[in-house]
Scaffold this active site. Structure first.
Site, PDB file in Angstrom:
ATOM      1  N   LYS A   5       0.801  -1.299  -0.019  1.00 51.95           N
ATOM      2  CA  LYS A   5      -0.240  -0.115  -0.047  1.00 51.95           C
ATOM      3  C   LYS A   5       0.688   1.340  -0.107  1.00 51.95           C
ATOM      4  CE  LYS A   5      -3.959  -2.240   2.129  1.00 51.95           C
ATOM      5  NZ  LYS A   5      -3.284  -3.431   2.636  1.00 51.95           N
ATOM      6  N   VAL A   6       1.676   1.453  -0.986  1.00 57.44           N
ATOM      7  CA  VAL A   6       2.802   2.456  -1.168  1.00 57.44           C
ATOM      8  C   VAL A   6       2.000   3.856  -1.098  1.00 57.44           C
ATOM      9  CG1 VAL A   6       4.815   3.106  -2.393  1.00 57.44           C
ATOM     10  CG2 VAL A   6       3.998   0.731  -2.463  1.00 57.44           C
ATOM     11  N   GLY A   8     -18.076  -9.784   5.116  1.00 61.23           N
ATOM     12  CA  GLY A   8     -18.652  -9.262   3.777  1.00 61.23           C
ATOM     13  C   GLY A   8     -19.438 -10.485   3.334  1.00 61.23           C
ATOM     14  N   ARG A  53      -7.640 -14.792   6.517  1.00 64.19           N
ATOM     15  CA  ARG A  53      -7.661 -15.395   7.618  1.00 64.19           C
ATOM     16  C   ARG A  53      -8.692 -16.722   7.433  1.00 64.19           C
ATOM     17  NH1 ARG A  53      -9.004 -10.412  11.134  1.00 64.19           N
ATOM     18  NH2 ARG A  53      -9.516  -9.585   9.134  1.00 64.19           N
TER      19      ARG A  53
HETATM   20  O1  O7E Z   1      -9.704 -10.140   6.414  1.00 68.43           O
HETATM   21  P1  O7E Z   1      -8.942 -11.304   5.678  1.00 68.43           P
HETATM   22  O2  O7E Z   1      -7.987 -11.931   6.615  1.00 68.43           O
HETATM   23  O3  O7E Z   1      -9.663 -11.900   4.783  1.00 68.43           O
HETATM   24  O4  O7E Z   1      -7.625 -10.162   4.866  1.00 68.43           O
HETATM   25  C1  O7E Z   1      -8.014  -9.327   3.964  1.00 68.43           C
HETATM   26  C2  O7E Z   1      -6.593  -8.922   3.497  1.00 68.43           C
HETATM   27  O5  O7E Z   1      -6.817  -7.835   2.448  1.00 68.43           O
HETATM   28  C3  O7E Z   1      -5.459  -8.553   4.500  1.00 68.43           C
HETATM   29  O6  O7E Z   1      -4.281  -8.838   3.765  1.00 68.43           O
HETATM   30  C4  O7E Z   1      -5.834  -6.937   4.371  1.00 68.43           C
HETATM   31  O7  O7E Z   1      -4.530  -6.347   4.764  1.00 68.43           O
HETATM   32  C5  O7E Z   1      -6.229  -6.664   3.089  1.00 68.43           C
HETATM   33  N1  O7E Z   1      -6.929  -5.412   2.807  1.00 68.43           N
HETATM   34  C6  O7E Z   1      -8.267  -5.148   3.528  1.00 68.43           C
HETATM   35  O8  O7E Z   1      -8.492  -6.228   4.518  1.00 68.43           O
HETATM   36  N2  O7E Z   1      -8.932  -4.099   3.522  1.00 68.43           N
HETATM   37  C7  O7E Z   1      -8.522  -3.196   2.417  1.00 68.43           C
HETATM   38  O9  O7E Z   1      -9.252  -2.104   2.425  1.00 68.43           O
HETATM   39  C8  O7E Z   1      -7.551  -3.558   1.766  1.00 68.43           C
HETATM   40  C9  O7E Z   1      -6.806  -4.640   1.910  1.00 68.43           C
HETATM   41  C10 O7E Z   1      -5.967  -4.900   0.934  1.00 68.43           C
HETATM   42  O10 O7E Z   1      -5.325  -5.898   0.739  1.00 68.43           O
HETATM   43  O11 O7E Z   1      -5.259  -3.853   0.196  1.00 68.43           O
HETATM   44  C11 O7E Z   1      -4.679  -4.139  -1.013  1.00 68.43           C
HETATM   45  C12 O7E Z   1      -5.393  -5.177  -1.779  1.00 68.43           C
END
Ligand code: O7E
Length: 217
Positions: A61-62, A179, A198
């Protein structure tokens, strides 16, 4: 049918390799971010790619000034097939990353740039949501490959996908964040990705969980 992206946020290399190998039959792409890279090293991206033969996207997320974004992108894309950046930092910062990806493309090595619009957690409503449509518009202007939009808010997911209509969507929030996959599936298409972390890697049987998600998709 959208594709399945595994968020591999475990903190141990052998566990990461075991889970990615076990689930690779059902997973289309693997997302590696700070947790695993900080627990190991950047080379983990290459090692997971070699073990699974999957596309690996790096999620840092740069979010810096153009000169620093450029350095981060250069180091990351040396290993990863794509990079995730924040859009709120503005056009010039994202463009710096796109320029690095284009250098790779010129030598026949395709790299994806994916930009976050609105995040999936509750706090994103405070500051990100009010500007997210503008960020999605910028995605179209810059022609980024993909955007990140939330599965926790299917209505917003739909709006953001429509605004950034040339970009594919990668969407986190199904599983541990609650979700509704059925609602998400009404919005996403075969170019898009559902991100699950997860609910797969913490499951006592990650392979079965990945299989279940793949079948649901
Ligand atoms: O909740 P989980 O365990 O299914 O993981 C969700 C992943 O998506 C986790 O790596 C988290 O850092 C990422 N994520 C979000 O949950 N919400 C966001 O808004 C954005 C991300 C993300 O990965 O952004 C780049 C895709």
């Amino acid at each position: 049918m959208p594709k399945l992206m595994l968020a591999l946020d475990v903190l141990d290399e052998s566990e990461a390799i075991k889970i990615s190998e076990e689930t690779s039959e059902y997973v289309d792409c693997i997302k590696i971010g700070y947790p695993l890279v900080l627990a190991t090293d950047l080379g983990i991206i290459k090692r997971i790619k070699e073990k699974t033969n999957k596309e690996v996207i790096c999620d840092f997320k740069v979010a810096d000034i153009p000169a620093t974004n450029e350095k981060i992108a250069r180091l990351t894309l040396n290993y990863a097939d794509g990079i995730i950046c924040q859009g709120f930092v503005g056009l010039d910062s994202v463009k710096a990353i796109i320029n690095v990806a284009e250098e790779y493309k010129q030598v026949g090595n395709s790299k994806k740039v994916i930009m976050v619009t609105e995040m999936s957690h509750e706090g994103a409503k405070s500051f990100m949501q009010p500007i997210a449509n503008e960020i999605a518009k910028m995605a179209g202007k810059l022609n980024v490959d993909g955007i990140v939009a939330p599965s926790t808010r299917p209505t917003r997911l739909k709006e953001l996908k429509e605004i950034a209509n040339n970009a594919f969507v990668i969407s986190p929030g199904v599983g541990a964040q609650g979700g509704d996959l059925q609602e998400v599936l009404k919005v996403l298409d075969e170019n898009d990705y559902v991100i699950v972390g997860r609910a797969i890697y913490l499951n006592e049987n990650p392979k079965e969980s990945a299989k279940k998600y793949k079948e649901l998709l």
